[in-house]
Design a protein around this motif. Structure first.
Motif, short mmCIF file in Angstrom:
data_model
loop_
_atom_site.label_atom_id
_atom_site.label_comp_id
_atom_site.label_asym_id
_atom_site.label_seq_id
_atom_site.Cartn_x
_atom_site.Cartn_y
_atom_site.Cartn_z
N ALA A 27 59.38 -4.29 -38.75
CA ALA A 27 60.00 -3.91 -38.11
C ALA A 27 61.04 -2.87 -38.52
CB ALA A 27 60.87 -5.23 -37.60
N ARG A 28 60.96 -2.70 -39.94
CA ARG A 28 62.02 -2.17 -40.44
C ARG A 28 61.59 -0.54 -40.69
NH1 ARG A 28 65.66 0.56 -42.58
NH2 ARG A 28 66.61 0.28 -44.62
N VAL A 29 60.07 -0.45 -40.69
CA VAL A 29 60.01 1.05 -41.08
C VAL A 29 58.79 1.61 -39.65
CG1 VAL A 29 60.05 0.78 -43.57
CG2 VAL A 29 57.89 0.13 -42.52
N ALA A 30 58.19 0.84 -39.02
CA ALA A 30 57.10 1.32 -38.36
C ALA A 30 57.65 1.70 -37.11
CB ALA A 30 56.04 0.35 -38.06
N ASP A 31 56.68 2.67 -36.41
CA ASP A 31 56.99 3.25 -35.05
C ASP A 31 56.14 2.90 -34.12
OD1 ASP A 31 58.80 5.07 -35.99
OD2 ASP A 31 57.17 6.29 -36.84
N ARG A 32 55.01 2.44 -34.67
CA ARG A 32 53.80 1.90 -33.77
C ARG A 32 53.21 0.70 -34.59
NH1 ARG A 32 49.09 4.31 -32.12
NH2 ARG A 32 49.38 5.75 -33.68
N VAL A 33 52.56 -0.34 -34.21
CA VAL A 33 52.17 -1.73 -34.79
C VAL A 33 50.80 -1.74 -34.34
CG1 VAL A 33 52.33 -3.75 -35.63
CG2 VAL A 33 54.42 -2.26 -34.99
N ALA A 34 49.90 -1.84 -35.29
CA ALA A 34 48.47 -2.49 -35.02
C ALA A 34 48.27 -3.70 -35.56
CB ALA A 34 47.51 -1.34 -35.41
N VAL A 35 47.82 -4.50 -34.68
CA VAL A 35 47.60 -6.03 -35.38
C VAL A 35 46.42 -6.16 -35.77
CG1 VAL A 35 48.37 -8.62 -35.11
CG2 VAL A 35 49.69 -6.74 -34.10
N MET A 36 45.92 -6.67 -36.83
CA MET A 36 44.60 -7.11 -37.18
C MET A 36 44.42 -8.55 -37.42
SD MET A 36 42.97 -4.23 -40.03
CE MET A 36 41.43 -4.44 -39.75
N TYR A 37 43.17 -8.87 -36.87
CA TYR A 37 42.74 -10.19 -37.09
C TYR A 37 41.18 -10.22 -37.18
CZ TYR A 37 41.99 -15.18 -36.55
OH TYR A 37 41.49 -16.30 -36.92
N ALA A 38 40.77 -10.81 -38.41
CA ALA A 38 39.25 -10.64 -38.67
C ALA A 38 38.54 -9.59 -38.51
CB ALA A 38 38.65 -11.82 -37.73
N GLY A 39 39.08 -8.38 -39.11
CA GLY A 39 38.56 -7.14 -39.02
C GLY A 39 38.68 -6.40 -37.84
N GLN A 40 39.42 -7.06 -36.67
CA GLN A 40 39.66 -6.25 -35.30
C GLN A 40 40.90 -6.04 -35.37
OE1 GLN A 40 37.91 -9.20 -32.64
NE2 GLN A 40 35.93 -8.54 -32.87
N ILE A 41 41.15 -5.00 -34.55
CA ILE A 41 42.52 -4.77 -34.16
C ILE A 41 42.74 -5.49 -32.79
CG2 ILE A 41 44.13 -2.97 -33.15
CD1 ILE A 41 43.32 -1.27 -35.77
N ILE A 42 43.65 -6.24 -32.63
CA ILE A 42 43.83 -7.05 -31.57
C ILE A 42 44.95 -6.69 -30.70
CG2 ILE A 42 42.43 -9.21 -32.57
CD1 ILE A 42 46.31 -9.47 -32.06
N GLU A 43 45.93 -6.05 -31.17
CA GLU A 43 46.94 -5.45 -30.13
C GLU A 43 47.29 -4.29 -30.90
OE1 GLU A 43 49.81 -8.33 -28.99
OE2 GLU A 43 50.83 -6.97 -27.71
N GLU A 44 47.88 -3.23 -30.17
CA GLU A 44 48.51 -1.98 -30.68
C GLU A 44 49.55 -1.57 -29.61
OE1 GLU A 44 46.13 1.44 -31.86
OE2 GLU A 44 48.01 2.26 -31.34
N ALA A 45 50.99 -1.45 -30.20
CA ALA A 45 51.99 -1.20 -29.56
C ALA A 45 52.97 -0.37 -30.13
CB ALA A 45 52.35 -2.31 -28.68
N PRO A 46 53.69 0.03 -29.52
CA PRO A 46 55.10 0.68 -30.08
C PRO A 46 56.14 -0.39 -30.63
CG PRO A 46 54.77 1.79 -28.09
CD PRO A 46 53.81 0.65 -27.99
N VAL A 47 56.55 -0.34 -31.65
CA VAL A 47 57.10 -1.34 -32.44
C VAL A 47 57.96 -2.43 -31.41
CG1 VAL A 47 59.13 -0.20 -33.38
CG2 VAL A 47 58.18 -1.97 -34.64
N ARG A 48 58.95 -1.53 -30.69
CA ARG A 48 60.05 -2.50 -29.55
C ARG A 48 59.09 -3.06 -28.79
NH1 ARG A 48 62.61 1.84 -31.25
NH2 ARG A 48 64.78 1.41 -32.32
N GLU A 49 58.24 -2.62 -28.14
CA GLU A 49 57.55 -3.25 -27.33
C GLU A 49 56.73 -4.56 -27.92
OE1 GLU A 49 55.82 -0.02 -24.81
OE2 GLU A 49 53.93 -1.53 -24.64
#
Ligand SMILES: Nc1ncnc2c1ncn2[C@@H]1O[C@H](COP(=O)(O)OP(=O)(O)O)[C@@H](O)[C@H]1O
Ligand code: SF4
Ligand code: SF4
Ligand SMILES: [Mg+2]
Lengths: 717, 314
Positions: A238-260
């Motif tokens: 939360a402190r540094v990212a502009d966008r976040v990709a969430v990984m689970y079991a080798g997949q990206i399961i969600e990607e969004a701008p950090v605030r969203e």
């Protein structure tokens, strides 16, 4: 010389400018599979993302989700047994098919990396300056004086003290935070276009973490690079990212701008991760409840299946989730990609009610289980200049000085402080692994001998210790099951079959299934080993468990599971805990009482609810305000502690914290030991400080309100 | 640093004192009377008494020990019972011969062993690596006297390329006929070479897997630089410890090899002194070998300290 002039035109202009619109880094359908003697490991399964110049992409997920593998793949650094599918395009060129020579030119110069555990990332036999200079030499052709000056300016730019001289140091002469700054300087040496940071603050103290995050946040504006910031900690993201990709079991399961993402997660896993993060400290201090994500990550050893890989842990799971995989990208209402059939159903109720911590009411007349008076622990002895004569050249390390505390049956004492403040020493003294220098320790009213070997058997089995490094408490050669069974049978005198049943239950209670009974410790991940170590401590049915950073290496989700389990077990069995951690979130949940150590001295002590509310000792205040806040809009707190806990060879002339205290009063603090002040609201709450407590409390309340006016905007859920 | 040296030198003195005591004690309890030994079995009791008197054998042992140690400190190792010559004179030339053989092994074989070890570690599982591993396994499993005899059979008896015995003309030293050094040196080298090579290889492989070597590679450094600046210095630390441990082995091997090849060094002299019950000579040689061991250990430790900044600046 200015930094720009170091970069010879040849270095920069030989690189053809990428075509318009080509992203800096584009990872397309990346799969990484390791073929190991123990089987196939699918570390990354069809992950895609892009990074643009000037933005920070946060990559988050539990450990083992493939984050580091993605980072190393981006430098085309994977072992020979790895099979890579898909492509990794850096400015449109595929790194996987690039000739070795060109790849070497990119590494360290245009793509650079910062690692977890900086201590091991630096060559121990080489001065840190040389380690930076060799990058400058290889890629920019700088040597001698020019390289030295450039290294010094890099050291200055990452905030290392004494930049002109620090290059002469060896890694072991620097603190963890300083080592990480050196690694960052090394990465910035050639002004890279892409910076990969793999858990750069994991394993550092919160206070150090805060200063390194400040540096990263500042770099983000200063260097025009794309940054991939890997972390398992959403507060840090939360402190540094502009966008976040969430990984689970080798997949990206969600990607969004950090605030969203923080305001409205659309994947149940993201929502779960978010709810596991401790909320920032407010005026009530305590964190009475905790959420967890049951189970553990879908193993990398499992094949790709046509189903949602999160199904086994998902509270919203439907039949369809097990029958087909959710589409690669199903945009949610806001339009950001998410890999779930029902993104619109995710809300604050997804994970149900958090588990409140069962608390044993305090009884005033109960005798303490453990009573410690005037504990002193010094390491080493005086050394004289000429072996037997002369002035002392080296004094013993005063790791614990006059430490007092008590633990009541069935309650938990949380011990906090940065590394080097004497927490582990206290634990080891009580456990008898270290013979204390002085002090009286009573267990159940009986004196406890200094060495564990001198304690009667009955006393020995009443105290169990769980270490920071789980390998220390497990026999590497024995299967886990036999360790547990042996210790259960010893303490309860029951048959083998029955003990086996209890052992399986214990393992299940720490989130591992019975299949682990026959495995050996080294076949498990660090997190799994630590859970086994806890199960082994429980097996002996002790009255006091000393846990030294026992959950620090675990992911928040697993950490929450283990903490809930510990609390539950404590309520059932009445086990007392001495719980050492540098993680304030953990302390706020688990503790009934808190002891804050600094430089071997107690600087604050008392019931948890009193310690976590103002007045705080200035040190406690600094610790609390350094904890990362899981809110992208939170104003970072002003209090920063630079440096590290001093070495403890000399007694302190004044307050132990004087050297780093933001509230230092000058002469008084530096030269007169402060009094232990007693809180009038609760006499068990005591603070070591020259400043009167009313004054501290008023100041600290005001500072907190000032901050929350800007920061703590009410979150959507 | 000065403090460290002082401490270590002090330690060496203490060690040597203890050893001198042990050596003295052992020769003291060995059966057989020295005077009878000198005069032969047919000596009259009167003659024996005279000799005992002259040698001071009737003094209480602390006095004899003190006068012996006192002599050693002044550089007087006593007189050989058999040859009736001052031991200091006898030992000098022999010591040089042994040192020549040992240095040859140490300064030629060790660097080569380290170099091969580094190469094998970097090219793990290559054909060359497997070959080197195989040879080193063979070398380790064969004791010196076997290797020595095999080498004699092959190179001397069968091929006739090299002399089987390494006798040195009185008044010359082995360097005037270097061919006599080859077989003893090869024999002596075998086991140590294999040990050091394998150890270096294992350390190189371990260091190659550390995070700091990963950092070096990901800094884009040429492989040559990664190996020489990052891998080798760190891999050498434990290797030096092994070499240190091997110094004792080298000295032991020296004794065997000198006897197999009749090479006129300290080792051969040691065996002779045992056979002829030349106690003063035996005592002096034992002490000398112990001192050599202690001093070379000190040098190895200094090298280790110099390479390891953690100790250097502690
Ligand atoms: N070199 C390797 N050989 C075999 N398995 C590996 C290797 N590197 C990583 N893995 C496995 O790949 C999976 C993903 O690991 P990693 O990328 O380190 O995840 P994270 O960084 O998210 O913790 C884990 O199961 C890990 O054990
Ligand atoms: S697809 Fe189904 S199992 Fe997977 S996260 Fe969504 S609701 Fe849960
Ligand atoms: S006594 Fe002074 S230095 Fe110590 S904590 Fe209080 S204000 Fe800070
Ligand atoms: Mg990782």
């Amino acid at each position: 010389m200015s930094i720009a002039s170091f970069l010879s035109p040849a270095t920069r202009e030989s690189v053809a400018p990428p075509a318009e619109g080509v992203p800096l880094l584009e990872v397309r359908d990346l799969s990484v599979t390791f073929y190991t003697p123990r089987g196939t490991v699918r570390a990354v399964r069809h992950a895609s993302f892009t990074v643009r110049r000037g933005e920070v992409l946060g990559l988050v997920g539990e450990s083992g989700c493939g984050k580091s593998t993605v980072a190393f793949a981006t430098l085309a650094y994977l072992p020979g047994t790895a099979e890579v599918g898909g492509s990794i395009l850096f400015e449109g060129r595929d790194l996987m098919t690039m000739p070795a020579g060109e790849l070497r030119d990119l590494r360290g110069s245009r793509i650079a990396m910062v690692y977890q555990d900086p201590g091991s990332a630096l060559n121990p036999t080489m001065r840190v300056g040389e380690q930076v200079e060799e990058v400058l030499h290889t890629h920019l052709g700088l040597s001698g004086q020019a390289a030295e000056e450039r290294a010094a300016s890099l050291f200055e730019s990452v905030g290392l003290p004494n930049p002109a001289r620090v290059g002469r140091r060896f890694p072991h002469e620097l603190s963890g935070g300083q080592q990480q700054r050196v690694v960052i300087a090394m990465a910035l040496a050639c002004e890279p276009d892409l910076l990969l940071m793999d858990e750069p603050t994991t394993g550092l103290d919160v206070t150090t973490e805060a200063t390194i995050l400040d540096l990263v946040a500042e770099l983000k504006d200063r260097v025009n690079a794309g940054i991939v910031f890997v972390s398992h900690n959403l507060g840090v993201i939360a402190r540094v990212a502009d966008r976040v990709a969430v990984m689970y079991a080798g997949q990206i399961i969600e990607e969004a701008p950090v605030r969203e993402l923080f305001a409205g997660p659309s994947h149940p896993y993201t929502a779960g991760l978010l709810s596991c993060v401790p909320a920032p400290v407010n005026e009530t201090g305590l964190m009475p409840q905790l959420r967890n994500i049951p189970g553990s990550v879908y193993p990398a050893s499992e094949p790709n299946v046509d189903a949602c890989l999160f199904a086994d842990r998902c509270p919203m799971v439907q039949d369809i989730c097990r029958e087909s995989a959710p589409p690669e990208i199903a945009a949610n209402a806001e339009g950001h990609p998410v890999r779930c059939f029902f993104p619109e159903r995710v809300d604050s109720d997804t994970w149900g009610e958090p588990t409140p911590r069962p608390r044993k009411p305090r009884s005033t007349n109960e005798a303490p289980l453990l009573q410690v008076d005037g504990l002193h622990q010094y390491y080493g002895t005086d050394q004289k200049k000429y072996i037997f004569f002369g002035p002392p050249s080296r004094r013993p390390v005063r790791a614990n000085v006059d430490v007092d505390f008590a633990i009541q049956p069935g309650r938990t004492l949380g011990i906090v402080g940065e590394s080097g403040s004497g927490k582990s020493t206290a634990a080891r003294s009580i456990a008898g692994l270290e013979r204390r220098t002085a002090g009286e320790v009573l267990l159940d009213g009986e004196p406890l001998a200094a060495g564990v070997g001198d304690r009667p058997r009955g006393q020995q089995s009443k105290v169990r210790m769980v270490f920071q490094n789980p390998a220390a408490s497990l026999n590497p050669r024995l299967p886990i099951g036999s360790v547990l069974v042996r210790s259960i049978r010893k303490s309860r005198g029951i048959g083998k079959a029955e003990a086996r049943g209890i052992a399986v239950e214990l393992l299940e209670s720490v989130g591992l299934d019975g299949g682990y009974m026959d495995r050996r410790p080294r076949e498990l991940s660090g997190g799994q080993q630590q859970r086994v170590a806890l199960a082994a401590a429980f097996a002996a049915d002790p009255e006091l468990i000393i846990a030294d950073e026992a959950v620090s290496a675990l992911d928040v989700s697993v950490q929450a599971q283990v903490l809930i389990l510990i609390a539950e077990r404590q309520r059932r069995e009445g086990t007392a805990f001495m719980f050492i951690t540098h993680d304030l979130g953990v302390v706020r949940y688990i503790s009934d009482d808190i002891l804050v150590l600094y430089g071997g001295h107690v600087v604050e002590t008392g019931p948890a609810e009193a310690v976590l509310r103002p007045p705080w000792s200035p040190y406690t205040e600094a610790l609390l305000s350094a904890a990362p806040v899981p809110d992208p809009d939170a104003e970072p707190s002003r209090i920063r502690l630079e440096g590290a806990v001093p070495t403890l060879r000399q007694p302190f002339a004044g307050c132990p914290f004087a050297g780093r205290c933001p509230r230092n009063l000058g002469d008084l603090c530096n030269n007169t030991p402060p009094p232990m002040r007693v809180d009038s609201a609760d006499p068990r709450h005591q603070i070591l400080c020259h400043i009167p407590l009313e004054e501290l409390a008023a100041d600290q309340r005001a500072a907190m309100r000032g901050r929350s006016a800007v920061g703590e905007t009410p979150r959507g859920r | 640093m000065a403090r460290f040296l002082l401490l270590r030198l002090g330690l060496i003195v203490v060690t040597l004192l203890v050893i001198s005591f042990a050596v003295f004690g052992v020769t003291e309890v060995l059966p057989g009377d020295v005077a009878t030994q000198i005069l032969g079995q047919g000596a009259t009791p009167e003659n024996v008494a005279v000799v005992r008197e002259r040698l001071g054998l009737d003094d209480p042992w602390p006095m004899r020990y003190a006068s012996w140690v006192g002599g050693v400190v002044r550089g007087d190792l006593g007189e050989s019972l058999v040859q009736r010559l001052p031991i200091t004179e006898m030992v000098g030339g022999r010591l040089v011969n042994s040192l020549i053989l040992a240095s040859f092994t140490f300064f030629v074989a060790m660097p080569v062993a380290v170099a091969v070890g580094i190469w094998a570690g970097v090219h793990r599982n290559s054909f060359g690596d497997r070959l080197a591993s195989m040879f080193s396994l063979v070398a380790i499993s064969l004791p010196e006297f076997v290797t020595g005899v095999v080498l004699i059979i092959v190179f001397s008896t069968t091929l006739g390329w090299l002399p089987s015995s390494s006798l040195v003309e009185p008044g010359t030293n082995p360097l005037t006929r270097p061919q006599i050094l080859v077989l003893p040196a090869l024999t002596l080298t075998g086991v140590m070479f294999a040990y050091v090579m394998r150890m270096t290889r294992a350390n190189v492989i371990e260091v190659l897997e550390t995070n700091y070597v990963r950092s070096a590679i990901l800094k884009g450094l040429p492989m040559r630089q990664v190996i020489w600046r990052h891998v080798v210095p760190n891999a050498m630390l434990p290797t030096i410890s092994v070499i240190t441990l091997n110094i004792g082995w080298l000295l032991g091997g020296l004794i065997i090899v000198e006897n197999v090849f009749s090479y006129p060094g300290i080792g051969r002299m040691l065996l002779t002194s045992i056979q002829t019950r030349d106690m003063p000579l035996l005592q002096a040689l034992a002490l000398l070998i112990a001192a050599t061991y202690a001093v070379s250990n000190l040098f190895a430790d200094l090298a280790y300290t110099w390479l390891n900044p953690r100790i250097r600046f502690a």
